[in-house]
Design an enzyme around this catalytic site. Structure first.
Site, PDB file in Angstrom:
ATOM      1  N   GLY A  28     -68.093  27.440 -27.370  1.00  0.00           N
ATOM      2  CA  GLY A  28     -68.345  26.843 -28.680  1.00  0.00           C
ATOM      3  C   GLY A  28     -67.536  25.581 -28.912  1.00  0.00           C
ATOM      4  O   GLY A  28     -66.676  25.215 -28.109  1.00  0.00           O
ATOM      5  N   ASN A  29     -67.815  24.923 -30.028  1.00  0.00           N
ATOM      6  CA  ASN A  29     -67.042  23.742 -30.424  1.00  0.00           C
ATOM      7  C   ASN A  29     -67.074  23.573 -31.931  1.00  0.00           C
ATOM      8  O   ASN A  29     -67.993  24.052 -32.601  1.00  0.00           O
ATOM      9  CB  ASN A  29     -67.561  22.484 -29.707  1.00  0.00           C
ATOM     10  CG  ASN A  29     -69.039  22.514 -29.452  1.00  0.00           C
ATOM     11  OD1 ASN A  29     -69.844  22.326 -30.361  1.00  0.00           O
ATOM     12  ND2 ASN A  29     -69.425  22.776 -28.208  1.00  0.00           N
ATOM     13  N   THR A  43     -63.271  19.102 -24.591  1.00  0.00           N
ATOM     14  CA  THR A  43     -64.144  19.828 -23.672  1.00  0.00           C
ATOM     15  C   THR A  43     -63.362  20.760 -22.751  1.00  0.00           C
ATOM     16  O   THR A  43     -62.270  20.411 -22.281  1.00  0.00           O
ATOM     17  CB  THR A  43     -64.981  18.836 -22.820  1.00  0.00           C
ATOM     18  OG1 THR A  43     -65.946  19.578 -22.054  1.00  0.00           O
ATOM     19  CG2 THR A  43     -64.124  18.020 -21.879  1.00  0.00           C
ATOM     20  N   SER A  71     -65.696  17.502 -26.853  1.00  0.00           N
ATOM     21  CA  SER A  71     -66.708  18.472 -26.458  1.00  0.00           C
ATOM     22  C   SER A  71     -67.952  17.764 -25.937  1.00  0.00           C
ATOM     23  O   SER A  71     -68.331  16.698 -26.433  1.00  0.00           O
ATOM     24  CB  SER A  71     -67.098  19.322 -27.677  1.00  0.00           C
ATOM     25  OG  SER A  71     -68.303  20.001 -27.446  1.00  0.00           O
ATOM     26  N   SER A  72     -68.599  18.372 -24.963  1.00  0.00           N
ATOM     27  CA  SER A  72     -69.822  17.797 -24.409  1.00  0.00           C
ATOM     28  C   SER A  72     -70.927  17.689 -25.455  1.00  0.00           C
ATOM     29  O   SER A  72     -71.897  16.959 -25.271  1.00  0.00           O
ATOM     30  CB  SER A  72     -70.320  18.642 -23.231  1.00  0.00           C
ATOM     31  OG  SER A  72     -70.585  19.965 -23.646  1.00  0.00           O
ATOM     32  N   GLU A  73     -70.778  18.408 -26.567  1.00  0.00           N
ATOM     33  CA  GLU A  73     -71.792  18.394 -27.618  1.00  0.00           C
ATOM     34  C   GLU A  73     -71.462  17.423 -28.759  1.00  0.00           C
ATOM     35  O   GLU A  73     -72.032  17.523 -29.845  1.00  0.00           O
ATOM     36  CB  GLU A  73     -71.964  19.808 -28.193  1.00  0.00           C
ATOM     37  CG  GLU A  73     -72.346  20.865 -27.185  1.00  0.00           C
ATOM     38  CD  GLU A  73     -73.757  20.714 -26.627  1.00  0.00           C
ATOM     39  OE1 GLU A  73     -74.359  19.637 -26.786  1.00  0.00           O
ATOM     40  OE2 GLU A  73     -74.247  21.682 -26.030  1.00  0.00           O
ATOM     41  N   HIS A  92     -70.238  25.345 -33.934  1.00  0.00           N
ATOM     42  CA  HIS A  92     -71.281  25.676 -32.953  1.00  0.00           C
ATOM     43  C   HIS A  92     -70.766  26.788 -32.057  1.00  0.00           C
ATOM     44  O   HIS A  92     -69.621  26.732 -31.592  1.00  0.00           O
ATOM     45  CB  HIS A  92     -71.626  24.450 -32.112  1.00  0.00           C
ATOM     46  CG  HIS A  92     -72.435  24.779 -30.887  1.00  0.00           C
ATOM     47  ND1 HIS A  92     -73.666  25.408 -30.949  1.00  0.00           N
ATOM     48  CD2 HIS A  92     -72.189  24.585 -29.567  1.00  0.00           C
ATOM     49  CE1 HIS A  92     -74.137  25.573 -29.717  1.00  0.00           C
ATOM     50  NE2 HIS A  92     -73.260  25.087 -28.858  1.00  0.00           N
ATOM     51  N   HIS A  94     -72.118  30.391 -29.313  1.00  0.00           N
ATOM     52  CA  HIS A  94     -73.147  31.125 -28.588  1.00  0.00           C
ATOM     53  C   HIS A  94     -73.050  32.597 -28.968  1.00  0.00           C
ATOM     54  O   HIS A  94     -73.010  33.470 -28.102  1.00  0.00           O
ATOM     55  CB  HIS A  94     -72.975  30.954 -27.079  1.00  0.00           C
ATOM     56  CG  HIS A  94     -73.057  29.546 -26.608  1.00  0.00           C
ATOM     57  ND1 HIS A  94     -72.749  29.179 -25.311  1.00  0.00           N
ATOM     58  CD2 HIS A  94     -73.420  28.405 -27.248  1.00  0.00           C
ATOM     59  CE1 HIS A  94     -72.915  27.868 -25.173  1.00  0.00           C
ATOM     60  NE2 HIS A  94     -73.311  27.381 -26.332  1.00  0.00           N
ATOM     61  N   TYR A 113     -82.596  38.436 -48.663  1.00  0.00           N
ATOM     62  CA  TYR A 113     -82.298  37.291 -49.525  1.00  0.00           C
ATOM     63  C   TYR A 113     -81.134  36.438 -49.024  1.00  0.00           C
ATOM     64  O   TYR A 113     -81.007  35.257 -49.364  1.00  0.00           O
ATOM     65  CB  TYR A 113     -82.054  37.745 -50.966  1.00  0.00           C
ATOM     66  CG  TYR A 113     -80.748  38.470 -51.211  1.00  0.00           C
ATOM     67  CD1 TYR A 113     -79.566  37.768 -51.450  1.00  0.00           C
ATOM     68  CD2 TYR A 113     -80.698  39.865 -51.231  1.00  0.00           C
ATOM     69  CE1 TYR A 113     -78.373  38.432 -51.681  1.00  0.00           C
ATOM     70  CE2 TYR A 113     -79.508  40.534 -51.454  1.00  0.00           C
ATOM     71  CZ  TYR A 113     -78.355  39.814 -51.685  1.00  0.00           C
ATOM     72  OH  TYR A 113     -77.166  40.466 -51.907  1.00  0.00           O
ATOM     73  N   HIS A 155     -79.964  28.493 -26.389  1.00  0.00           N
ATOM     74  CA  HIS A 155     -78.626  27.915 -26.506  1.00  0.00           C
ATOM     75  C   HIS A 155     -77.743  28.703 -27.468  1.00  0.00           C
ATOM     76  O   HIS A 155     -76.888  29.460 -27.027  1.00  0.00           O
ATOM     77  CB  HIS A 155     -78.765  26.451 -26.940  1.00  0.00           C
ATOM     78  CG  HIS A 155     -77.521  25.648 -26.809  1.00  0.00           C
ATOM     79  ND1 HIS A 155     -77.538  24.278 -26.614  1.00  0.00           N
ATOM     80  CD2 HIS A 155     -76.217  25.992 -26.861  1.00  0.00           C
ATOM     81  CE1 HIS A 155     -76.300  23.830 -26.532  1.00  0.00           C
ATOM     82  NE2 HIS A 155     -75.472  24.855 -26.688  1.00  0.00           N
ATOM     83  N   TYR A 209     -73.525  30.299 -55.562  1.00  0.00           N
ATOM     84  CA  TYR A 209     -73.131  31.463 -54.780  1.00  0.00           C
ATOM     85  C   TYR A 209     -72.513  30.998 -53.468  1.00  0.00           C
ATOM     86  O   TYR A 209     -72.819  29.921 -52.979  1.00  0.00           O
ATOM     87  CB  TYR A 209     -74.361  32.329 -54.464  1.00  0.00           C
ATOM     88  CG  TYR A 209     -74.075  33.566 -53.635  1.00  0.00           C
ATOM     89  CD1 TYR A 209     -73.745  34.757 -54.228  1.00  0.00           C
ATOM     90  CD2 TYR A 209     -74.150  33.515 -52.236  1.00  0.00           C
ATOM     91  CE1 TYR A 209     -73.492  35.910 -53.475  1.00  0.00           C
ATOM     92  CE2 TYR A 209     -73.899  34.652 -51.462  1.00  0.00           C
ATOM     93  CZ  TYR A 209     -73.567  35.833 -52.093  1.00  0.00           C
ATOM     94  OH  TYR A 209     -73.309  36.945 -51.349  1.00  0.00           O
TER      95      TYR A 209
END
Length: 215
Positions: A28-29, A43, A71-73, A92, A94, A113, A155, A209
């Site tokens: 993740g990142n 990364t 990060s690569s993203e 982000h 997985h 909801y 992904h 909310y």
């Protein structure tokens, strides 16, 4: 908020993401809007080894600090900030159930909801593109216009909110929704969905909310 505080908060968010079971290894990142760009995790570095100095600044044009690798993203993180001015942080991961749905190329319809945490009446799954590419960033930009939470085909998940606390909260809520949806799909029965009219009512109520942290 100054860079040091934000860098610490990014690391805290990463560690909390792992503690919640939302991520595996270095997959993740996390990023936060900062100045004209963002601060983002580096990364390939395990979260527990990160320091404030590890966090990378990337400007609005995608140029990052010399001697550091984001990060690569980083491209899709930038795409989120450029697309939505109301977003201040991106998580982000997985997470298991979100990733499973993404492999099926399935978004999450209004089974409950709480789908409204995304800011819309469903959580979309955007098309697949190779990780770290401009094409994936393009798909993310289109998806994030619709929803603060999106699944990335084959992904994982992106959760975007005003700040890091809210983004992590959103990521956790969506993982729970994904688990419920997979359980329902496994029954083989037709799944009853909430109507557009009911979701419109819920979305209006959700304007006041959610996690009440304004850091």
């Amino acid at each position: 908020m100054n860079r040091s505080i934000l860098a610490k908060k990014i690391i805290e968010t990463c560690l909390a993401m792992t503690k919640l079971g939302l991520n595996q290894g270095t997959a993740g990142n996390v990023s936060v809007r900062y100045q004209n760009g963002m601060l983002i995790t580096p990364t390939g570095m395990p979260y527990e080894l990160m320091t404030e100095e590890s966090i990378v600044y990337v400007d609005e044009f995608g140029k990052y600090e010399q001697g550091k690798l984001p990060s690569s993203e980083y491209l899709f993180h930038l795409a989120v900030y450029k697309t939505r001015s109301d977003i201040g942080a991106v998580v982000h991961n997985h997470s298991v159930n979100c990733a499973a749905l993404s492999i099926l190329n399935k978004g999450i319809p209004p089974i409950h909801y709480m789908i409204a945490v995304s800011g819309t009446d469903h959580i979309p799954c955007i098309p697949y593109a190779t990780f770290g590419t401009a094409k994936l960033a393009e798909y993310v930009a289109a998806g994030i216009k619709q929803s603060k939470a999106i699944l990335l085909a084959h992904h994982g998940l992106i959760a975007a909110e005003q700040n890091l606390d809210k983004a992590l909260w959103l990521a956790n809520e969506v993982e729970v929704l994904a688990k419920w949806y997979l359980m329902l799909l496994a029954t083989g029965e037709q799944i009853p969905l909430l109507s557009q009219e009911e979701m419109a009512i819920v979305l209006e109520k959700f304007k006041s909310y959610g996690l009440r942290i304004e850091k």
